[in-house]
Write an enzyme that holds these catalytic residues in place. Sequence first.
Site, PDB file in Angstrom:
ATOM      1  N   GLU A   1     -12.484 -15.908 -44.672  1.00 50.48           N
ATOM      2  CA  GLU A   1     -11.252 -15.120 -44.712  1.00 50.48           C
ATOM      3  C   GLU A   1     -10.023 -16.006 -44.810  1.00 50.48           C
ATOM      4  OE1 GLU A   1      -8.931 -11.745 -42.054  1.00 50.48           O
ATOM      5  OE2 GLU A   1     -11.090 -11.674 -42.314  1.00 50.48           O
ATOM      6  N   LYS A   2     -10.104 -17.188 -44.185  1.00 51.29           N
ATOM      7  CA  LYS A   2      -8.951 -18.088 -44.179  1.00 51.29           C
ATOM      8  C   LYS A   2      -9.432 -19.530 -44.140  1.00 51.29           C
ATOM      9  CE  LYS A   2      -7.387 -15.891 -40.496  1.00 51.29           C
ATOM     10  NZ  LYS A   2      -8.492 -15.089 -39.945  1.00 51.29           N
TER      11      LYS A   2
ATOM     12  N   ASP B   1     -13.695 -12.158 -41.561  1.00 53.26           N
ATOM     13  CA  ASP B   1     -13.693 -11.911 -40.120  1.00 53.26           C
ATOM     14  C   ASP B   1     -14.574 -10.702 -39.800  1.00 53.26           C
ATOM     15  OD1 ASP B   1     -12.097 -14.042 -39.591  1.00 53.26           O
ATOM     16  OD2 ASP B   1     -10.269 -12.908 -39.185  1.00 53.26           O
TER      17      ASP B   1
ATOM     18  N   ASP C   1     -14.651  -7.728 -38.748  1.00 54.71           N
ATOM     19  CA  ASP C   1     -14.029  -6.443 -38.448  1.00 54.71           C
ATOM     20  C   ASP C   1     -13.818  -5.677 -39.764  1.00 54.71           C
ATOM     21  OD1 ASP C   1     -11.843  -7.665 -39.650  1.00 54.71           O
ATOM     22  OD2 ASP C   1     -10.715  -7.902 -37.790  1.00 54.71           O
TER      23      ASP C   1
ATOM     24  N   TYR D   1     -13.693 -14.858 -31.265  1.00 53.59           N
ATOM     25  CA  TYR D   1     -12.845 -14.065 -32.169  1.00 53.59           C
ATOM     26  C   TYR D   1     -11.944 -13.104 -31.378  1.00 53.59           C
ATOM     27  CZ  TYR D   1     -11.557 -10.842 -35.901  1.00 53.59           C
ATOM     28  OH  TYR D   1     -10.850 -10.056 -36.785  1.00 53.59           O
TER      29      TYR D   1
ATOM     30  N   ARG E   1      -9.508 -10.689 -32.351  1.00 56.13           N
ATOM     31  CA  ARG E   1      -9.057  -9.362 -32.779  1.00 56.13           C
ATOM     32  C   ARG E   1     -10.173  -8.331 -32.598  1.00 56.13           C
ATOM     33  NH1 ARG E   1      -4.454  -9.616 -36.826  1.00 56.13           N
ATOM     34  NH2 ARG E   1      -3.665 -11.729 -36.670  1.00 56.13           N
TER      35      ARG E   1
END
Length: 645
Positions: A7-8, A103, A105, A328, A330
Amino acid sequence: MILYIAEKPSLGRAIADALPKPLKKQDGFITAANGDVVSWCIGHLLEQAEPDAYDAKFKQWRMEHLPILPEQWQLQPKPKTRKQLSVLRKLVKDASQIVHAGDPDREGQLLVDEVLSYLKVPKTKLANTQRLLINDLNLSAVKSALTQLKPNKSFVPLSVSALARSRADWLYGINMTRAYTLQGRKSGYNSVLSVGRVQTPILGLVVRRDQEIENFVSKPFYEVIAHLSTAQNQAFTAKWQPSEACQPYMDEDGRVLSKALAENVIQRISHQPATVTNYQSQDKQQAQPLPYNLSALQIDASKRYSLSAQQTLDACQSLYETHKLITYPRSDNRYLPEDHHAQAPNILGALQNNIEDQQDAISNADSRIKTKAWNDKKVEAHHAIIPTEKRLPINKLSTAEQQVYRLIARQYLALFYPVYRYQERKAEIDIQQGKFTAQSKEDIDLGWKALFQGSSSDQPSDKKAPLPELVKGQALQSHQAELQEKHTQPPQPFTDATLLSAMTGISRYVKDPEIRKVLRETDGLGTEATRASIIELLFKRKFLSRQGKQIRATQTGKSLIAALPEQATTPDMTADWEAQLSRISERTLNYQAFMQPLEVNLHELIHQAKTTSLGRLQPIESPQRKFTKKRRSSTAKKRTSRTQS
């Protein structure tokens, strides 16, 4: 070659560190010794197309264009990250196998899936794409995750849920903002009136709370306290419980408003014999608290350290990505995988190293204790936020990072302490045919609560002097009774903690009983990942302001809520959306069943907007700026992406 798409960049680097060495860092990706490649997105590389991408006429804001309903949805590359999208285009074409490492989610799933779709990955390659779920950026955890890849197609419902949310927010934000901005211009209001399906109901909560406080009129009410003693001179107090005959003198909350009635009770019971009509003494226990999800952590950080939701989230992101000290962040989950229990000794050892002033508390933790927090059935893509095995003394962290890490560590430690045990005593006493009650709670074994001693903001004290041991039928003596005059209190203004609590427990503010029933399990305005940013957005737009710890609506915010239809300012609709989006991710609702009623409702909302006068709206900016054609054109584009929340 296998292509891992993170994701990043920080997550990409963590994955690359777990692959064969030496690594070769290149522009936008890292190549491992075996030829496998790790690349990344930089958040969302794509965004919903502007209205004028569907039809050039939509560059101008006109009521007759509304509602704008795309027949074929379009995504467009973000200008700032277009280069990285080009890197992924070539890598995806060359890859024999793709591993989705967004991520764990809803948004993380969509973020990579939409790139694969946009780059037109062949069906066969797409069908064989694997999913990598990482909750901990430390090397051992990443290596473990790499051995547990799952088929990416198993996560399609999660991606569809995020896609539905994204498109629904675009439809609602674009159309409602344009409609009310155009109506505002008719009334001489020349600024953009931004409306969002989450941010506007949150503003509505604050506005209505402020109105309740402003309109509140305090009333006196009365309580009668009996002072009692046993034959052995053991003294205690009991509170009068008014009978049904007293209803005409009480308010809807059961408070006695008549002073004369209370004084009459005092006269009747003072210096009179009393009898115990019921008595219970029970040993009870309270289980260890669950580890944190993001909202619970933000609420406690606000209470204890006065950190805003955004400050807590920022500290969490740094602890996760930079320092690798927590999992993680979030996460909306408060449970842990059962196999994670085996990591407890190593994590407790890391805490012993990292928090020097808590050595005794950490040493007293018993890693053999296994609570209900470890439950595979309650864990899906991600689990609760806990410390990792990383060793790094926290004096090297910023103040906010230290504060947040301490909270996460303490919540984790509590899992390895015994249950809290206490004795609860309750008594009912008859005095001259009047009912009085008394109760007390006495600690037997503090257990996990020992970690929370001295933290009044965390554990409000409910301790009273213990009741003496009584028996049913026992005779007591009532002494001079006491009249207590109290006054009703206005509701408290929202704080970061209570506003977050309202957002996560939104069913309390929902009017529709059917929706409220559904939301008891699935409620929530926004998501764990977006709540902090939505609150901050309302401050940036000058709809909210801070007064110390209090969050209050500005005149701008009050004016906007007054001008909008109730449906747009209450949480019923958006809370219902969240429930339906959860059902999509759980495979109990499909995309069309969610989107079609939404489009019908949007027609109704726009029709209502066309017939609404905004005469009461007060200016947001002073002096007002003229909404020129040039400004309308540029603002239309700038505001499009900002109104989707």
